[in-house]
Write a protein that holds these residues in place. Structure first.
Motif, PDB file in Angstrom:
ATOM      1  N   TRP A  82      -8.613   3.526  -0.295  1.00 35.13           N
ATOM      2  CA  TRP A  82      -8.061   2.930  -1.513  1.00 35.13           C
ATOM      3  C   TRP A  82      -9.105   2.908  -2.629  1.00 35.13           C
ATOM      4  O   TRP A  82      -8.838   3.316  -3.762  1.00 35.13           O
ATOM      5  CB  TRP A  82      -7.574   1.524  -1.199  1.00 35.13           C
ATOM      6  N   VAL A 113       0.834  -1.205   0.000  1.00 38.33           N
ATOM      7  CA  VAL A 113       0.000   0.000   0.000  1.00 38.33           C
ATOM      8  C   VAL A 113       0.867   1.253   0.000  1.00 38.33           C
ATOM      9  O   VAL A 113       0.595   2.207  -0.736  1.00 38.33           O
ATOM     10  CB  VAL A 113      -0.962   0.012   1.209  1.00 38.33           C
ATOM     11  N   GLY A 132       1.260   1.237  -3.818  1.00 42.15           N
ATOM     12  CA  GLY A 132       0.030   1.996  -4.008  1.00 42.15           C
ATOM     13  C   GLY A 132       0.289   3.460  -4.298  1.00 42.15           C
ATOM     14  O   GLY A 132      -0.270   4.035  -5.245  1.00 42.15           O
TER      15      GLY A 132
END
Length: 407
Positions: A382, A317, A321
């Protein structure tokens, strides 16, 4: 002169995106970034929403007929979402690096539909069929990228082609191990995939972040240390490998700390904290700053001082991400003929993914009893971040460039 594609056509003489009516036509398969960035972003949002629903007990018909839910989540976020972005990036970058064509038109559409069939197959199809479809995509993408480099004799980027081939091998290994009932080993193969995609961030980020920063801020004082730069790749490989190999805890921690220290020196020298209110820059620096932090957490996990999963999600993440949302906005702006300026939409998306990383990694450290709540909060950020990207960029990615150039 920027040598990494990711960039862009130059702005119009006025310094603004050309005015006029939106371009007509359908250009989704004009260049690799278009379908894979859009498909990857949509899938990132849908897959995370599905995973959050499963954890909340709200989804009774999940991927269980094909895969255990945990493996589905791990596999699809690495070999579904992240791999799509990597392929889209390399097909786009490969053309700029070599001057040679990468898949476009029908060939690109076929590859994209194969990727999409893999996502559907991993959800609903019988295991053997799904695994065969899914296992074919990355080798074909790696072959196409390798041929582009080979035609141009572009040896500098052969290691990236090798990394893409290794990502394909990791995917096939994960599928084969899962089919054989080796659940733990299959998840380990997914972690190997994470390590390989992380290497893409280390290498590409090392090339472009200093260049982007100094080009955007003339006179910016950025310190680069040659000895440190020479150590970054080998130290990072050792650090990532220490999280995969069955090493004694103290040795895994030492190798992780070595890599964290080398990368921390590089990050400090880049002085990302001084780029000011320039979202296209600070988001890249933020993604790279997650690297030493993730390796530090990996070291602490090897010593049993923190949960091992925190390091995994610091990589997935935090590093991946944030780096992905940074690059799919920047490259899409440049390669659709727009100015490299982050508007409100891009900035909000950056903050949402950054918040997802902070909640997922630091939340359980602050309040372990609320573990699931942190996951749901991170998942919501997200989904919102990549969903916002998909909604905003879908028309841009599907239409021709605003400056009339090909690509």
């Amino acid at each position: 002169m920027e040598t990494i594609p990711i960039l862009p056509s130059r702005p119009s003489p006025s310094g603004k995106t050309p005015a006029g009516p939106p371009p007509r036509g359908f250009a989704l398969f004009a260049l690799g970034f278009r379908p894979f960035y859009l498909g990857g972003a949509v899938f990132a949002a849908l897959a995370m929403a599905a995973w959050s629903a499963m954890l909340a007990g709200m989804h009774s018909v999940g991927p269980a007929p094909v895969l255990p839910a945990m493996f589905w989540h791990a596999h699809e976020m690495v070999f579904g979402f992240a791999a799509a972005i990597v392929v889209g990036f390399l097909f786009t970058a490969g053309r700029a690096w070599t001057g040679q064509p990468t898949p476009t038109g029908v060939a690109l559409a076929v590859l994209f539909l194969l990727w999409l069939a893999g996502r559907v197959g991993m959800w609903i199809a019988p295991g053997t069929v799904a695994f065969a479809i899914e296992g074919a995509f990355l080798p074909l993408a790696a072959l196409a990228f390798t041929r582009t480099l080979a035609r141009a004799g572009n040896r500098r980027n052969y290691p990236l082609a090798l990394a893409l081939w290794l990502l394909a091998v990791a995917n096939i290994a994960a599928l084969w191990l899962q089919a054989g009932g080796h659940d733990v080993a299959a998840l380990h193969a997914c972690r190997a995939g994470v390590a390989l995609v992380t290497l893409f961030v280390v290498v590409i980020g090392g090339r472009v972040i200093p260049m982007f920063t100094t080009n955007a801020i003339p006179g910016f004082r950025l310190r680069q240390y040659q000895q440190v730069d020479r150590m970054v790749i080998p130290a990072t490989v050792l650090g990532l490998a220490s999280g995969l190999l069955p090493l004694p805890g103290w040795l895994a921690a030492a190798l992780s700390l070595l890599a964290a220290g080398v990368l921390a020196v590089r990050v400090a020298g880049w002085r990302g904290y001084a780029v000011g209110n320039r979202p296209l820059l600070w988001v890249l620096h933020l993604a790279y700053a997650w690297l030493p932090l993730a390796l530090l957490l990996q070291a602490l996990g090897a010593l049993g001082l923190v949960m091992a999963g925190l390091a995994t999600h610091a990589f997935t993440v935090g590093v991946l991400g944030v780096a992905i949302i940074a690059m799919i906005t920047r490259t899409a702006l440049g390669h659709t003929g727009r100015m490299l300026v982050a508007g409100r939409t891009e900035t909000v998306a950056y903050w949402l993914i950054a918040m997802a990383a902070a909640l997922r990694v630091f939340g359980p450290m602050v309040w372990p009893a609320g573990y699931l709540h942190w996951i749901w909060g991170a998942g919501a950020c997200w989904v919102a971040g990549f969903g916002l990207y998909a909604l905003t960029y879908a028309p841009r990615l599907a239409r021709p460039r605003v400056d009339g150039k090909p690509g």
